[in-house]
Motif scaffolding. Structure first.
Motif, PDB file in Angstrom:
ATOM      1  N   ASP A 204     -11.393   7.815   9.260  1.00  0.00           N
ATOM      2  CA  ASP A 204     -12.378   7.123  10.499  1.00  0.00           C
ATOM      3  C   ASP A 204     -13.437   7.593  11.159  1.00  0.00           C
ATOM      4  O   ASP A 204     -13.617   8.510  11.120  1.00  0.00           O
ATOM      5  CB  ASP A 204     -11.064   6.433  11.576  1.00  0.00           C
ATOM      6  N   PRO A 205     -14.501   6.967  10.764  1.00  0.00           N
ATOM      7  CA  PRO A 205     -13.851   4.778  11.084  1.00  0.00           C
ATOM      8  C   PRO A 205     -14.592   4.686   9.062  1.00  0.00           C
ATOM      9  O   PRO A 205     -14.680   3.454   9.608  1.00  0.00           O
ATOM     10  CB  PRO A 205     -15.247   5.057  11.982  1.00  0.00           C
ATOM     11  N   VAL A 206     -14.654   5.549   8.450  1.00  0.00           N
ATOM     12  CA  VAL A 206     -15.465   5.028   7.121  1.00  0.00           C
ATOM     13  C   VAL A 206     -13.685   4.204   5.985  1.00  0.00           C
ATOM     14  O   VAL A 206     -13.574   5.372   6.212  1.00  0.00           O
ATOM     15  CB  VAL A 206     -16.189   6.386   6.476  1.00  0.00           C
ATOM     16  N   LYS A 207     -14.315   3.342   5.136  1.00  0.00           N
ATOM     17  CA  LYS A 207     -13.494   3.679   3.892  1.00  0.00           C
ATOM     18  C   LYS A 207     -13.776   3.013   2.877  1.00  0.00           C
ATOM     19  O   LYS A 207     -15.012   2.596   2.854  1.00  0.00           O
ATOM     20  CB  LYS A 207     -12.156   2.163   4.578  1.00  0.00           C
TER      21      LYS A 207
ATOM     22  N   GLY B  50      -8.076   4.417  -3.041  1.00  0.00           N
ATOM     23  CA  GLY B  50      -9.188   4.188  -1.553  1.00  0.00           C
ATOM     24  C   GLY B  50      -9.197   5.355  -1.136  1.00  0.00           C
ATOM     25  O   GLY B  50      -8.040   6.441  -1.637  1.00  0.00           O
ATOM     26  N   ILE B  51     -10.321   5.773  -0.268  1.00  0.00           N
ATOM     27  CA  ILE B  51     -10.601   6.859   0.053  1.00  0.00           C
ATOM     28  C   ILE B  51     -10.572   6.226   1.947  1.00  0.00           C
ATOM     29  O   ILE B  51     -11.712   5.295   1.972  1.00  0.00           O
ATOM     30  CB  ILE B  51     -11.225   7.256  -0.115  1.00  0.00           C
TER      31      ILE B  51
ATOM     32  N   TYR C 199       0.511  -0.792   0.295  1.00  0.00           N
ATOM     33  CA  TYR C 199      -0.138  -0.159  -0.211  1.00  0.00           C
ATOM     34  C   TYR C 199       0.632   1.195   0.351  1.00  0.00           C
ATOM     35  O   TYR C 199       1.859   1.129   0.472  1.00  0.00           O
ATOM     36  CB  TYR C 199      -0.914  -0.134   0.787  1.00  0.00           C
ATOM     37  N   TYR C 200       0.617   2.701  -0.759  1.00  0.00           N
ATOM     38  CA  TYR C 200       0.983   3.662  -0.689  1.00  0.00           C
ATOM     39  C   TYR C 200      -0.347   4.801   0.279  1.00  0.00           C
ATOM     40  O   TYR C 200      -1.924   4.662  -0.588  1.00  0.00           O
ATOM     41  CB  TYR C 200       1.784   4.376  -1.406  1.00  0.00           C
ATOM     42  N   ILE C 201       0.087   4.800   1.302  1.00  0.00           N
ATOM     43  CA  ILE C 201      -0.999   5.946   1.955  1.00  0.00           C
ATOM     44  C   ILE C 201      -0.662   7.442   1.915  1.00  0.00           C
ATOM     45  O   ILE C 201       0.773   7.614   2.502  1.00  0.00           O
ATOM     46  CB  ILE C 201      -1.216   5.235   2.981  1.00  0.00           C
TER      47      ILE C 201
END
Length: 89
Positions: free
Chosen positions: A39-42, A35-36, A8-10
């Motif tokens: 917190d608490p949603v992904k 992705g996005i 992953y790259y965040i």
């Protein structure tokens, strides 16, 4: 049997991932994730790019992920066990 290798790259709220899937017979596919996370949603979208002989029946596959993490009761930390950090997505 298969083996996946990647990472992953965040960057702040955005994340991207790239993996290679190796089966016992051949190299099978690349997997891409965008992705996005706030917190608490992904929320994530991934696509498998198949390039092995399985491509005849399955050129690729799409996946959408929507995750809501609920807070759970945390027990006091134990000195017997150490904390294991897992990937966040």
């Amino acid at each position: 049997m298969q083996f996946n290798i990647g990472g992953y790259y965040i960057k702040e709220y955005f994340l991207a991932g790239l993996w290679l899937r190796q089966t016992s017979v051949n190299t099978d596919a690349f997997m891409i994730l965008l992705g996005i996370k706030k917190d608490p949603v992904k929320f994530g979208y991934s696509y498998d790019i198949t390039f092995s002989d399985a491509r005849i029946g399955a050129k690729g596959s799409h996946e959408i992920s929507f995750i809501i993490e609920l807070k759970a009761y945390k027990r006091p930390p134990s000195t017997k066990w150490r904390k294991l950090i897992c990937p966040s997505f």
